[in-house]
Design an enzyme around this catalytic site. Structure first.
Site, short mmCIF file in Angstrom:
data_model
loop_
_atom_site.label_atom_id
_atom_site.label_comp_id
_atom_site.label_asym_id
_atom_site.label_seq_id
_atom_site.Cartn_x
_atom_site.Cartn_y
_atom_site.Cartn_z
N GLY A 128 6.16 -6.60 -2.92
CA GLY A 128 7.45 -6.97 -3.49
C GLY A 128 8.52 -7.12 -2.41
CD GLU B 211 3.04 -7.26 -11.02
OE1 GLU B 211 3.44 -6.49 -10.16
OE2 GLU B 211 1.89 -7.72 -11.03
CG ASP C 11 0.77 1.10 -3.21
OD1 ASP C 11 1.60 0.91 -2.30
OD2 ASP C 11 0.79 0.49 -4.29
CE1 TYR D 202 9.81 -4.03 -8.73
CE2 TYR D 202 8.65 -3.36 -10.72
CZ TYR D 202 8.63 -3.84 -9.42
OH TYR D 202 7.44 -4.10 -8.82
CD GLU E 245 -2.06 -1.19 -5.75
OE1 GLU E 245 -2.64 -2.20 -6.18
OE2 GLU E 245 -0.84 -1.00 -5.86
CB SER F 135 4.63 -3.57 -11.63
OG SER F 135 4.96 -4.53 -10.66
CG ASN G 286 0.15 -3.75 -3.73
OD1 ASN G 286 -0.09 -3.92 -4.91
ND2 ASN G 286 0.28 -2.55 -3.19
NE ARG H 30 3.55 -1.13 -1.63
CZ ARG H 30 3.74 -1.75 -2.79
NH1 ARG H 30 4.57 -2.76 -2.90
NH2 ARG H 30 3.09 -1.37 -3.87
#
Ligand SMILES: Nc1ncnc2c1ncn2[C@@H]1O[C@H](COP(=O)(O)OP(=O)(O)O)[C@@H](O)[C@H]1O
Ligand SMILES: [Mg+2]
Length: 311
Positions: free
Chosen positions: A276, A13, A257, A216, A270, A149, A272, A255
């Protein structure tokens, strides 16, 4: 304040990290800080020793930056850093570990089975695939334990797809999980200093799931924030995200998800530890919906790092 921005590195990433880093650098400069960007590599320690920063802003994703490695080095050098500590990073970037902790704590997460490569190589785990397929139903989601990602994630639509999906996932990590597929909506809840921000829904355009490309490329995914949800569902998503954040020991920012299925049930996929910060990323959108500009967000994350640092 002299702030180093750690970005780049050699994770898959890397490009995302460079984009997060560039935005963070601009924001920190606008906030009046002296910014020293570091492309993380072999000379990291040397660069940190030479620049003697007041703090490090970690804008890295995936291996090294998000998994506790860089955090461990910053602890050693006594440099205050943004985001969670080592242990939370270790827990959150290992999806299998994080999901076991969720199950233990009663946080709903899609049913799963996880294996190391050695289970297939040395224990003949392939023989057990039929039993797993019966338990999980198709499609089955196959993913590497630590990766982000959506890299290495495949949906196996039938038994014939499973071996190739496993090979793909094992090319990213020596531990993979097979997970029950949730047919539903993709939600994300960012937490800032223990407070949940508005829910973001990622709506992929077309029938592809929310994969690396879609994430992205502007226009491939549309985002709705705050997500259009019954108040009760929003409250539940906030509650689950906060429980996950605390369970993993996250600090400052993270964050989570989630998936929302047709029956209205939520599950956590999950967490993070370094969300991002690119211009299509979810945390900045959630912050904006909460009335916080990107610069406010970056300033706040930096403040939290300094507050946590020993005086
Ligand atoms: N069990 C699942 N059911 C349905 N979709 C899933 C499932 N697991 C992952 N996905 C899809 O893949 C995306 C990425 O999965 P996630 O577990 O969040 O890994 P990462 O973001 O680290 O790559 C999710 O946002 C979702 O769109
Ligand atoms: Mg995710």
């Amino acid at each position: 304040m002299k702030v180093v921005v750690l970005r780049g590195g050699s994770s898959l990433e890397r490009q995302v990290s460079l984009r997060s880093g560039a935005r963070v650098e601009d924001a920190l400069a606008r906030l009046g800080h002296e910014v020293i960007p570091i492309d993380v590599g072999l000379d990291l320690i040397q660069q940190l020793r030479e620049s003697r920063p007041d703090a490090a802003f970690i804008a890295m994703h995936g291996r090294d930056g998000e998994d506790g490695t860089v955090q461990e080095l910053l602890e050693l050098l006594d440099v205050p850093y943004t985001g969670s500590g080592v242990l939370a990073c270790v827990r959150a970037t290992d999806k299998v570990l994080a999901k076991h902790l969720m199950v233990e704590a009663g946080v709903p997460t899609p049913e799963f089975f996880a294996f190391n490569e050695t289970a297939f190589r040395e224990l003949g785990a392939a023989e057990a695939l039929g039993a797993i397929e019966e338990r999980l139903d198709f499609p089955i989601v196959v993913k590497p334990s630590s990766q982000g990602s959506a890299l290495g994630i495949k949906f196996a639509r039938s038994a014939a797809d499973v071996p190739a999906a496993l090979v793909a996932a094992f090319s990213y990590d020596s531990k993979v999980l097979l997970e029950r597929h949730v047919d539903g909506r993709d939600l994300a809840v960012s937490i800032l200093d223990g407070e949940p921000l508005p829910v973001v829904e990622a709506v992929p355009q077309g029938d592809e799931f929310y994969d690396f490309q879609a994430r992205y490329e502007i226009g491939r995914t549309s985002f709705v924030c705050p997500a259009e949800l019954p108040a009760e569902t929003t409250a539940q998503a906030h509650d689950l995200a906060l429980r996950t954040y605390r369970l993993l020991g996250c600090e400052a920012v993270a964050r989570v998800d989630l998936m929302l299925d047709a029956s209205g049930a939520l599950t956590v996929l999950e967490a993070n530890p370094i969300p991002g910060l690119t211009d299509t990323s979810l945390l900045p959108q959630a912050a904006e919906a909460a009335g916080m500009s990107f610069d406010d967000l970056v300033g706040r994350i930096l403040d939290l790092a300094l507050q946590r640092a020993p005086a």
